[in-house]
Design an enzyme around this catalytic site. Structure first.
Site, short mmCIF file in Angstrom:
data_model
loop_
_atom_site.label_atom_id
_atom_site.label_comp_id
_atom_site.label_asym_id
_atom_site.label_seq_id
_atom_site.Cartn_x
_atom_site.Cartn_y
_atom_site.Cartn_z
CE LYS A 129 -2.12 3.25 2.86
NZ LYS A 129 -1.52 4.21 3.81
CG ASN A 130 2.79 2.60 3.53
OD1 ASN A 130 1.68 3.13 3.50
ND2 ASN A 130 3.34 2.15 4.64
CB CYS A 190 -4.80 8.07 9.77
SG CYS A 190 -5.48 6.62 8.98
NE ARG A 206 -6.73 6.11 4.06
CZ ARG A 206 -5.69 6.30 4.88
NH1 ARG A 206 -5.84 6.29 6.17
NH2 ARG A 206 -4.49 6.49 4.39
CG ASP A 259 2.34 2.28 9.11
OD1 ASP A 259 2.06 3.27 9.82
OD2 ASP A 259 2.48 2.36 7.87
NE ARG A 294 0.47 11.47 9.37
CZ ARG A 294 -0.22 10.56 8.70
NH1 ARG A 294 -1.53 10.51 8.80
NH2 ARG A 294 0.38 9.71 7.91
#
Length: 421
Positions: free
Chosen positions: A23-24, A118, A398, A306, A123
Site C-alpha cells: 500500500k505505501n 489518518c 484504506r 505502522d 504531521r
C-alpha cells in the site's frame, strides 16, 4: 445505516495467506507514473480505497487508467492536463501530497488542496516544502490550497532534518526533471522508497543511492512508460504474522520479503513465538507461551510505526509488563483506549505505553480511529471472547486488501453488517 465489521473470537487460524502489493509503495508509484510521456503498467496493485481515491485524482487530470486485471493497471498520461487539484479525493488520503512533487517536476507548477488521511498527531509537510524551495520553487498557501511553482528547478544539496519517507519521495519526484544534480542527505531508507526509485529508473531517471541515506538524482529531460511489479506489503505481512502469533494454530504467510520484516521477526522471537522463516514466507506455530518485551518504533530498518498498534494487542497476551515507545508519531496510542474497553490493561504516557499481561479480552463495540488502530482491533477481535463490533471500518479498507476475505479463508468468523447509525 452504517457498515461495521463483526468478529466472533476464539476460532484458531490455519492455512496459508498470500500478501498483496505494498500500500505505501502503491500510493507513491501512482503519482510517480504521471511523470512519464507514455503508458506505465503496474502489477500487484492492492484493491484498497486509497487506490480508488488516487484514480479519481488521475481522472480529474485527464489521465487514462485501464484495469487489465484485478491487480494490474495501466496509467496513460499522454493527454494529461495540469488542473487545480481541489477534488474531495485529495482529502481522503495523505499520500495525495505526492502529486505536489510529481506535478512540480513535470509542469513546474501545482495547485493542490491540503492532503487528508489518518490523524496521528501533527504531521507537518514543512520538509517537503523546504525541499521544493531549495530546488528553486516558490510556495504559497491560500484558502486551504498550496500553490507551488518555479521558472526552473535546479539541482542542489538538500539535508532532511528528519529521515521522512514522504519528503524523500516528494523531493525525488520534483528533482528527476530538474536541471543538474540533486543530493538528498539523511534520506529515508524504507523499501517503498527503493520501489519508487526502481520505477523511476525504468522510466529513464538517473537516481543512485536507493536504500542508503544519501540519494543522488541527475535530472533528465524526458521520462517514458515502463512495466513495474510492486513489492509485497510488509505492513500487511507483519499484521498477518502478528495475527498468527495471537490466534494461529499453524499458519503460513507467503509472498513476503523477510529482510523487510527483520525488526518485527526478531522481536517476536524474543517474545517466544515459534516461527520458521523461509525465502519468501514464514510459518507460525501457535500455542507458545509469550513473554513481555520492550518495543521501540524507529525509521527503517527499525520496527515500523505502522506495526505498533497490532503488536500492542499481542503484548496484552504476553506474561509480564511490556513497554512501547513511539518515536515516529508520539500520539499514536488511540488503539490502547479501545483495547482497554475489551479488557486490556494499558497505561499511556505519551510517547510511551505500558501493557500488563496476560489479560483476557472480551468482545465489545469499538471504533477504528485510524487505519492501523483498525488492524489492531481485528487482531483483538480474533482472540476476544464473544463478538467484537468495529465501527468506522473505512479506515481499514484504506490499507488492507480483502482483509475479511483472507481471514475467512483461514477459519476466522468475520463478517460485515449494516446497522442503525
Amino acid at each position: 445505516m452504517k457498515e461495521v465489521i463483526k468478529i466472533e473470537g476464539g476460532h484458531p487460524l490455519e492455512g496459508t495467506v498470500r500478501i498483496s502489493g505494498s500500500k505505501n509503495a502503491t500510493v507513491a508509484l501512482i503519482p510517480a507514473a504521471i511523470l512519464a510521456n507514455g503508458p506505465v503498467t503496474i502489477v500487484g496493485v492492492p484493491n484498497i480505497s486509497d487506490v480508488s481515491a488516487l484514480q479519481q485524482i488521475l481522472e480529474v487530470q485527464k489521465v487514462k487508467v485501464i484495469h487489465k486485471a484485478e491487480d494490474h493497471i495501466i496509467i496513460d498520461p499522454s493527454h494529461m492536463e495540469n488542473v487545480d487539484l481541489d477534488h474531495v479525493a485529495v482529502t481522503k488520503l495523505r499520500a495525495s501530497y505526492y502529486f505536489m512533487g510529481a506535478l512540480l517536476g513535470k509542469y513546474k507548477s501545482v495547485r493542490i488542496r491540503m492532503a487528508g488521511g489518518c490523524y496521528l498527531g501533527p504531521r507537518p509537510i514543512d520538509l517537503h516544502l523546504k525541499g521544493f524551495e531549495a530546488l528553486g520553487a516558490h510556495v504559497e498557501y491560500d484558502q486551504g490550497c498550496y500553490h507551488i511553482w518555479a521558472e526552473e528547478l535546479v539541482g542542489t544539496k538538500i539535508y532532511l532534518d528528519f529521515a521522512s519517507v514522504g519528503a524523500t519521495i516528494n523531493i525525488i519526484l520534483a528533482a528527476v526533471r530538474a536541471k543538474g544534480r540533486t543530493t538528498i542527505e539523511n534520506a529515508a531508507k524504507e523499501p517503498e522508497i527503493i520501489d519508487v526509485i526502481t520505477l523511476l529508473n525504468k522510466m529513464g531517471a538517473r537516481i543512485r543511492g536507493a536504500g542508503t541515506n544519501v540519494i543522488t538524482i541527475d535530472g533528465v529531460d524526458e521520462l517514458w512508460g515502463c512495466f513495474h511489479e510492486i513489492i509485497p506489503d510488509r505492513i500487511e505481512a507483519g499484521t498477518f504474522i502478528i495475527m498468527a502469533a495471537a490466534a494461529g494454530k499453524e499458519m503460513t504467510v507467503e509472498n513476503i520479503i523477510p529482510q523487510h520484516l527483520e525488526a518485527l521477526l526478531s522481536k517476536l522471537d524474543e517474545m517466544g513465538v515459534d516461527m520458521d522463516v523461509k525465502l519468501d514466507r514464514v510459518t507460525i506455530h501457535g500455542g507458545s507461551k509469550l513473554k513481555g518485551v520492550d518495543v521501540k518504533t524507529q525509521t527503517y530498518p527499525g520496527l515500523a510505526t505502522d506495526l505498533q498498534a497490532p503488536l500492542t494487542v499481542l503484548l496484552t497476551q504476553a506474561e509480564g509488563r511490556s513497554r512501547v515507545t513511539e518515536t515516529i508519531y508520539p500520539e499514536r496510542f488511540k488503539h490502547c483506549y479501545e483495547l482497554d474497553k475489551m479488557g486490556a490493561t494499558t497505561e499511556v504516557t505519551t510517547p510511551k505505553a505500558t501493557i500488563f499481561g496476560p489479560t483476557k479480552l472480551y468482545g465489545v463495540d469499538v471504533t477504528a480511529t485510524d487505519l492501523r488502530c483498525g488492524a489492531s482491533l481485528v487482531v483483538a477481535g480474533l482472540i476476544a471472547k464473544g463478538v467484537t463490533t468495529i465501527d468506522q471500518i473505512y479506515h481499514i479498507d484504506r490499507g488492507y486488501d480483502n482483509l475479511d476475505g483472507k481471514l475467512q479463508a483461514l477459519g476466522a468468523k468475520i463478517w460485515r453488517e449494516q446497522i442503525e447509525d
